[in-house]
Design a protein around this motif. Structure first.
Motif, short mmCIF file in Angstrom:
data_model
loop_
_atom_site.label_atom_id
_atom_site.label_comp_id
_atom_site.label_asym_id
_atom_site.label_seq_id
_atom_site.Cartn_x
_atom_site.Cartn_y
_atom_site.Cartn_z
N PHE A 111 0.84 -1.20 0.00
CA PHE A 111 0.00 0.00 0.00
C PHE A 111 0.87 1.26 0.00
O PHE A 111 0.67 2.17 -0.82
N ASN A 112 1.82 1.30 0.92
CA ASN A 112 2.68 2.48 1.04
C ASN A 112 3.61 2.64 -0.16
O ASN A 112 4.06 3.75 -0.47
N GLY A 113 3.90 1.52 -0.86
CA GLY A 113 4.78 1.58 -2.02
C GLY A 113 4.05 1.88 -3.32
O GLY A 113 4.67 2.01 -4.36
N GLY A 114 2.71 1.98 -3.24
CA GLY A 114 1.94 2.32 -4.42
C GLY A 114 1.56 1.14 -5.30
O GLY A 114 1.12 1.31 -6.44
N PHE A 115 1.72 -0.09 -4.79
CA PHE A 115 1.38 -1.28 -5.56
C PHE A 115 0.02 -1.84 -5.17
O PHE A 115 -0.38 -2.92 -5.62
N CYS A 116 -0.69 -1.11 -4.35
CA CYS A 116 -2.01 -1.52 -3.88
C CYS A 116 -2.78 -0.24 -3.55
O CYS A 116 -2.31 0.58 -2.76
N ASP A 117 -3.94 -0.05 -4.17
CA ASP A 117 -4.68 1.19 -4.00
C ASP A 117 -5.62 1.19 -2.79
O ASP A 117 -5.94 2.24 -2.26
N PHE A 118 -6.07 -0.01 -2.40
CA PHE A 118 -6.96 -0.10 -1.25
C PHE A 118 -6.90 -1.50 -0.66
O PHE A 118 -6.45 -2.46 -1.30
N VAL A 119 -7.31 -1.60 0.60
CA VAL A 119 -7.39 -2.89 1.29
C VAL A 119 -8.86 -3.11 1.65
O VAL A 119 -9.54 -2.21 2.13
N CYS A 120 -9.35 -4.32 1.40
CA CYS A 120 -10.74 -4.65 1.68
C CYS A 120 -10.81 -5.74 2.75
O CYS A 120 -10.26 -6.83 2.57
#
Length: 231
Positions: A111-120
């Motif tokens: 997430f912090n590295g920009g490889f994931c836009d959201f967590v569900c």
């Protein structure tokens, strides 16, 4: 304000023979994700079971190497999705608080590295569950993740009408929607799209009314015998 989006859920597990650390497994996944057949009708992609421990690595593999390998794998996955549709949001589903700490760390790094836009967060509990409540479970995950960004909630729509605590009453989804309004959640999705389409109870109407700003507390059932609440 509320808006509707189409989210495609992709279970990574069937595509993995070994782990995300395996080069061929990762290549197969990226090939699937690079196919724009799903990307053209979706607003977001939700990856399920994305964290598979590298079985082909020795048990004494240093933590730093494990974290590095998993981060690189997620980077390749993210870029494969961007190749199909650069505007597609990519999310990761989390579904049990017993996940290894290294898994939670990886998700934070993605997430912090920009490889994931959201967590569900998949929340399988009802607001009346004796084991753990819907709200408590979600808050536990928020604390575990420690993220300031977009956190969504996946509702267990397929449990409506079951004998589990709180699910026999068809207004359970409404109770959860009311709870989400107080939990500062960025959005929600439903588990069981076919259950939603085939639902003949007021649960489906409740969701429609939610997006139309027509919900009131009078839609919460007071007795199990009530089949359709009145305004």
């Amino acid at each position: 304000s509320q808006s509707l989006s189409v989210i495609t859920v992709l279970d990574i597990h069937p595509l993995i023979k070994s782990s995300l650390a395996n080069e061929q497994d990762l290549k197969n996944i990226c090939t699937v994700l690079s196919d724009n057949s799903f990307a053209n009708f979706s607003d977001a992609l939700l990856l399920k079971n994305v964290y598979i421990l590298p079985e082909d690595m020795p048990e004494d593999t240093p933590e730093l190497k494990l974290k590095s390998v998993m981060s690189m794998a997620m980077r390749d996955i993210y870029f494969a999705v961007a190749k199909a549709n650069p505007t597609l949001y990519v999310g990761v589903e989390v579904n049990e608080t017993e996940m290894p700490k290294r898994a939670i760390y990886n998700i934070q790094q993605w997430f912090n590295g920009g490889f994931c836009d959201f967590v569900c967060v998949y929340d399988p509990y009802s607001t009346e569950s004796d084991e753990i409540s819907f709200m408590t479970y979600f808050e536990e995950w928020r604390t575990l993740l420690g993220l300031e960004g977009d956190i969504f909630c996946k509702l267990a729509y397929d449990k409506i009408g079951s004998n589990e605590d709180g699910w026999k009453q068809t207004d359970q989804i409404l109770r959860q929607l009311k709870a989400l309004d107080t939990l500062d959640v960025k959005g929600f999705t439903l588990d069981g799209w076919h259950d939603f389409l085939n639902d003949n109870t007021e649960s489906r109407d409740v969701i429609k009314k939610y997006f139309s700003h027509l919900l009131t507390n009078s839609y919460i059932l007071r007795e199990l015998s009530v089949s359709k609440p009145t305004k």
